[in-house]
Write a protein that holds these residues in place. Structure first.
Motif, PDB file in Angstrom:
ATOM      1  N   HIS A 158     -92.026 -20.574  -6.042  1.00 31.92           N
ATOM      2  CA  HIS A 158     -91.328 -19.467  -6.692  1.00 31.92           C
ATOM      3  C   HIS A 158     -90.284 -20.003  -7.665  1.00 31.92           C
ATOM      4  N   PRO A 159     -90.357 -19.606  -8.953  1.00 35.90           N
ATOM      5  CA  PRO A 159     -89.307 -19.964  -9.907  1.00 35.90           C
ATOM      6  C   PRO A 159     -88.153 -18.960  -9.799  1.00 35.90           C
ATOM      7  N   MET A 160     -87.019 -19.384  -9.242  1.00 39.30           N
ATOM      8  CA  MET A 160     -85.925 -18.465  -8.944  1.00 39.30           C
ATOM      9  C   MET A 160     -84.900 -18.468 -10.082  1.00 39.30           C
ATOM     10  N   HIS A 161     -84.667 -17.282 -10.632  1.00 38.47           N
ATOM     11  CA  HIS A 161     -83.833 -17.095 -11.828  1.00 38.47           C
ATOM     12  C   HIS A 161     -82.603 -16.269 -11.493  1.00 38.47           C
ATOM     13  N   LEU A 162     -81.420 -16.779 -11.861  1.00 33.92           N
ATOM     14  CA  LEU A 162     -80.156 -16.060 -11.702  1.00 33.92           C
ATOM     15  C   LEU A 162     -79.655 -15.636 -13.071  1.00 33.92           C
ATOM     16  N   HIS A 163     -79.364 -14.361 -13.223  1.00 35.24           N
ATOM     17  CA  HIS A 163     -78.861 -13.842 -14.483  1.00 35.24           C
ATOM     18  C   HIS A 163     -77.361 -14.139 -14.637  1.00 35.24           C
ATOM     19  N   GLY A 164     -76.933 -14.285 -15.881  1.00 39.14           N
ATOM     20  CA  GLY A 164     -75.505 -14.312 -16.194  1.00 39.14           C
ATOM     21  C   GLY A 164     -74.774 -15.590 -15.854  1.00 39.14           C
ATOM     22  N   HIS A 165     -75.442 -16.593 -15.310  1.00 37.69           N
ATOM     23  CA  HIS A 165     -74.803 -17.827 -14.870  1.00 37.69           C
ATOM     24  C   HIS A 165     -75.767 -19.002 -15.035  1.00 37.69           C
ATOM     25  N   THR A 166     -75.217 -20.209 -14.970  1.00 38.62           N
ATOM     26  CA  THR A 166     -76.045 -21.379 -14.719  1.00 38.62           C
ATOM     27  C   THR A 166     -75.562 -21.997 -13.426  1.00 38.62           C
ATOM     28  N   TYR A 167     -76.503 -22.528 -12.657  1.00 36.14           N
ATOM     29  CA  TYR A 167     -76.141 -23.216 -11.428  1.00 36.14           C
ATOM     30  C   TYR A 167     -76.531 -24.684 -11.551  1.00 36.14           C
ATOM     31  N   GLN A 168     -76.018 -25.491 -10.665  1.00 37.95           N
ATOM     32  CA  GLN A 168     -76.351 -26.913 -10.637  1.00 37.95           C
ATOM     33  C   GLN A 168     -77.225 -27.205  -9.434  1.00 37.95           C
ATOM     34  N   LEU A 169     -78.292 -27.963  -9.659  1.00 31.32           N
ATOM     35  CA  LEU A 169     -79.147 -28.360  -8.544  1.00 31.32           C
ATOM     36  C   LEU A 169     -78.451 -29.467  -7.759  1.00 31.32           C
ATOM     37  N   GLY A 170     -78.104 -29.172  -6.510  1.00 32.50           N
ATOM     38  CA  GLY A 170     -77.464 -30.175  -5.662  1.00 32.50           C
ATOM     39  C   GLY A 170     -76.136 -30.639  -6.229  1.00 32.50           C
ATOM     40  N   SER A 171     -75.740 -31.870  -5.870  1.00 37.16           N
ATOM     41  CA  SER A 171     -74.423 -32.367  -6.261  1.00 37.16           C
ATOM     42  C   SER A 171     -74.385 -32.943  -7.664  1.00 37.16           C
ATOM     43  N   GLY A 172     -75.542 -33.343  -8.207  1.00 34.94           N
ATOM     44  CA  GLY A 172     -75.526 -33.953  -9.531  1.00 34.94           C
ATOM     45  C   GLY A 172     -76.749 -33.667 -10.369  1.00 34.94           C
ATOM     46  N   GLY A 173     -77.558 -32.709  -9.919  1.00 32.51           N
ATOM     47  CA  GLY A 173     -78.760 -32.351 -10.664  1.00 32.51           C
ATOM     48  C   GLY A 173     -78.434 -31.582 -11.924  1.00 32.51           C
ATOM     49  N   PRO A 174     -79.450 -31.163 -12.659  1.00 30.88           N
ATOM     50  CA  PRO A 174     -79.230 -30.474 -13.929  1.00 30.88           C
ATOM     51  C   PRO A 174     -78.643 -29.083 -13.744  1.00 30.88           C
ATOM     52  N   ARG A 175     -77.986 -28.591 -14.797  1.00 35.32           N
ATOM     53  CA  ARG A 175     -77.534 -27.198 -14.841  1.00 35.32           C
ATOM     54  C   ARG A 175     -78.720 -26.340 -15.264  1.00 35.32           C
ATOM     55  N   THR A 212     -86.388 -26.245   0.917  1.00 40.32           N
ATOM     56  CA  THR A 212     -85.091 -25.619   0.665  1.00 40.32           C
ATOM     57  C   THR A 212     -84.449 -26.299  -0.532  1.00 40.32           C
ATOM     58  N   VAL A 213     -83.951 -25.507  -1.467  1.00 39.95           N
ATOM     59  CA  VAL A 213     -83.240 -26.004  -2.639  1.00 39.95           C
ATOM     60  C   VAL A 213     -81.864 -25.361  -2.654  1.00 39.95           C
ATOM     61  N   SER A 214     -80.819 -26.203  -2.674  1.00 38.17           N
ATOM     62  CA  SER A 214     -79.447 -25.696  -2.726  1.00 38.17           C
ATOM     63  C   SER A 214     -78.910 -25.832  -4.140  1.00 38.17           C
ATOM     64  N   VAL A 215     -78.300 -24.758  -4.641  1.00 37.91           N
ATOM     65  CA  VAL A 215     -77.710 -24.759  -5.980  1.00 37.91           C
ATOM     66  C   VAL A 215     -76.277 -24.249  -5.893  1.00 37.91           C
ATOM     67  N   PHE A 216     -75.454 -24.650  -6.862  1.00 38.70           N
ATOM     68  CA  PHE A 216     -74.040 -24.284  -6.871  1.00 38.70           C
ATOM     69  C   PHE A 216     -73.690 -23.658  -8.216  1.00 38.70           C
ATOM     70  N   PHE A 217     -72.854 -22.613  -8.180  1.00 40.21           N
ATOM     71  CA  PHE A 217     -72.333 -22.066  -9.434  1.00 40.21           C
ATOM     72  C   PHE A 217     -70.917 -21.553  -9.219  1.00 40.21           C
ATOM     73  N   ASP A 218     -70.182 -21.479 -10.306  1.00 37.21           N
ATOM     74  CA  ASP A 218     -68.838 -20.914 -10.282  1.00 37.21           C
ATOM     75  C   ASP A 218     -68.917 -19.454 -10.686  1.00 37.21           C
ATOM     76  N   ALA A 219     -68.329 -18.596  -9.881  1.00 34.96           N
ATOM     77  CA  ALA A 219     -68.360 -17.153 -10.141  1.00 34.96           C
ATOM     78  C   ALA A 219     -67.340 -16.845 -11.237  1.00 34.96           C
ATOM     79  N   ASP A 220     -67.805 -16.914 -12.490  1.00 30.83           N
ATOM     80  CA  ASP A 220     -66.904 -16.769 -13.629  1.00 30.83           C
ATOM     81  C   ASP A 220     -67.354 -15.702 -14.621  1.00 30.83           C
ATOM     82  N   ASN A 221     -68.321 -14.864 -14.221  1.00 36.23           N
ATOM     83  CA  ASN A 221     -68.838 -13.838 -15.131  1.00 36.23           C
ATOM     84  C   ASN A 221     -69.087 -12.557 -14.340  1.00 36.23           C
ATOM     85  N   PRO A 222     -68.050 -11.725 -14.163  1.00 35.43           N
ATOM     86  CA  PRO A 222     -68.134 -10.584 -13.237  1.00 35.43           C
ATOM     87  C   PRO A 222     -69.165  -9.546 -13.636  1.00 35.43           C
TER      88      PRO A 222
END
Length: 547
Positions: free
Chosen positions: A484-501, A512-522
């Motif tokens: 499944h290609p999982m898409h988040l609107h309005g943000h970019t996330y980072q794959l793991g601790s140093g993967g691509p944005r 399991t794939v963990s991604v991180f983003f900063d909640a900066d676009n309400p």
């Protein structure tokens, strides 16, 4: 802000799109007792964040007319479909970072067909994201809606509807945001849009979806039965234990559009693809039989051609706008240097080929040799391909079925890349963690998130909550036997601790794939599978900001 009054643009569009639309979007901005108050798409927090975007003050005005069109796919092949301004892909939109896009959507589709435009990958203001009914009311036939937003992040993006399975028609086009401080050195660029095509050839996307919704249980399997290794809990997504090689794309292409009935009384399979297997995708490669795979709207027998000079450095901007197909992309006789994915720079990586899921984009650099070379988009696991040509000297064009050796060389996907230093997220503990369990299967075609299908009639129910300023971790846990290609609107996330944005990433079966983003676009933002049919079946949810 020096560009346009965004609220007036929104209201002007809503005035013709349908009375009460803004009220409908804001109906859940304050919630009932015991539940948190949420930011509405046109709320004060959205406006405050938008005022902080850097603007050049330059406005690009254009009209995108969604209407029926008879499309020339090359080689005498035509398809009756829907398109923006009568062409596929739609005309490229190009602007510079900080410019404002004022794009009027004119809906001239037949009957009572509603539509919208989603600006895929752009971290724009929420009320311009184009996702009915979560952020706006759908635009009715005969009505217009104006999207106005600052595009402040350079990169390779595209636009498409976010209503039903309209993505799998001809309603899409590239959106390029140039970097005024471009660090790359190159002589020219070529935008490559990949697409799997069914509309107006063997049927429509709506007919495809209707067949898929019957699930494997309602299909005529020609007397075959599931392998003992396939359980109902697995949804039969992998089909690895079944001998169905004879039902691959190559076999289907000889009986395009024909559906065979069976004495068993099961529903005949006209669109469902069986036996599509890919090790790169972890098993089942896709659901749908596509008669054509297009590169820039052309079939491989009459390809799009880039003409250049040997020794020149070319930037390719590659966009997968397909509905159900991942593409393995290579340029015969050349190495590719990946520089960006989903608009964000990475540590440069030289490869022979790259794997591009639906909704993903890659920028690559290539130094051109002399001759005629095939740029091949292999439909991963589907025994079919699309092709374009690069011509820098004399020579004859290769066969439409050519398979350059680079397709079997070093193949790279996003999970193997690293973010460039300047865009890597600062190390920080997550303030909030959401488990996003991907559920469902082919047996009953019940794709969902955390065991539930998304309810379009009640889109703001049970969202994933975040607060502005938080570092958020999403754990994509794929319990299914399909990718499944999982898409988040309005943000970019980072794959793991140093993967691509990224904003779209492939989650393989049983991983399991963990991604991180900063909640900066309400606002309220869609999170979904970018397989057009999985998403429409229910693999969607909302990420909503608490007020």
């Amino acid at each position: 802000m020096n560009s346009i009054n965004r609220r007036s643009v929104l209201l002007a569009g809503l005035g013709v799109a349908g009375a009460g639309a803004l009220a409908a979007c804001s109906s859940n901005s304050s919630s009932s007792e015991g539940t948190p108050s949420l930011v509405s798409p046109d709320g004060r927090a959205v406006a405050a964040t938008d005022r902080k975007r850097e603007s050049t003050g330059k406005v690009h005005n254009l009209t995108l007319t969604a209407a029926p069109a008879m499309l020339d796919l090359g080689g005498g092949m035509t398809a009756k479909s829907w398109a923006f301004n009568g062409r596929v892909p739609g005309k490229e939109i190009r602007l510079s970072a900080g410019d404002t896009l004022a794009a009027e959507l004119s809906n001239q589709l037949p009957g009572k067909t509603t539509t919208s435009i989603h600006w895929h990958g752009i971290a724009l203001r929420n009320d311009m994201d184009g996702v009915p009914p979560a952020t706006q009311s759908a635009v009715r036939t005969g009505s217009n809606f104006t999207y106005g937003f600052i595009a402040d992040a350079p990169g390779t993006y595209f636009f498409h509807p976010h209503v039903g399975v309209q993505l799998d028609r001809g309603l899409y086009g590239p959106l390029i945001v140039e970097d005024p401080k471009e660090p790359l050195s190159y002589d020219d660029e070529w935008v490559i849009v990949l697409d799997d095509w069914v509309d107006g050839v063997t049927g429509t996307p709506d007919e495809v979806f209707a067949e898929l919704q019957h699930g494997m249980g309602g299909m005529d399997m020609g007397g075959s039965s599931p392998s003992p290794s396939s359980s109902a809990g697995d949804g039969m997504g992998d089909m690895g234990g079944m001998d169905m090689g004879h039902m691959s794309m190559s076999g289907a292409s000889n009986s395009m559009g024909k559906a065979s009935a069976s004495p068993s009384g099961g529903m005949p399979m006209k669109f469902m693809l069986m036996g599509a297997e890919s090790k790169l995708l972890g098993g089942d490669a896709g659901d749908v039989k596509y008669p054509y795979h297009l590169v820039n709207g052309r079939v491989p027998t009459d390809p799009d051609v880039y003409t250049g000079k040997p020794g020149k450095r070319l930037r390719l901007r590659i966009i997968n706008s397909g509905g159900d197909t991942a593409y393995r992309v290579a340029l015969g006789g050349h190495k590719l240097t990946i520089t960006h994915t989903d608009g964000f720079p990475i540590r440069h990586q030289q490869v022979d080929a790259l794997l591009v899921g639906m909704g993903e984009r890659y920028d690559v650099l290539v130094t051109l040799d002399e001759g005629v070379f095939p740029l091949v988009a292999l439909a991963e696991g589907k025994n079919a391909s699309g092709m374009a040509l690069v011509r820098t000297g004399p020579g004859s064009a290769p066969r439409a079925t050519v398979r350059p050796k680079e397709l079997d060389g070093m193949i790279m996907a996003a999970s193997q890349l690293k973010a460039a230093d300047e865009v890597r997220l600062e190390t920080r503990k997550a303030d909030r963690v959401h488990r996003i369990e991907l559920t469902g299967g082919m047996d009953t075609y019940d794709w969902g998130i955390n065991g539930k299908g998304f309810d379009m009639n009640n889109p703001t129910a049970s969202p994933l909550l975040v607060k502005q300023g938080e570092r958020v971790r999403l754990d994509f846990v794929n319990t299914t036997t399909m990718w499944h290609p999982m898409h988040l609107h309005g943000h970019t996330y980072q794959l793991g601790s140093g993967g691509p944005r990224k904003d779209t990433t492939m989650v393989l079966p049983k991983t399991t794939v963990s991604v991180f983003f900063d909640a900066d676009n309400p606002g309220r933002w869609m999170l979904h599978c970018h397989n057009a049919y999985h998403g429409e079946a229910g693999m969607m949810t909302l990420v909503s900001y608490q007020a």
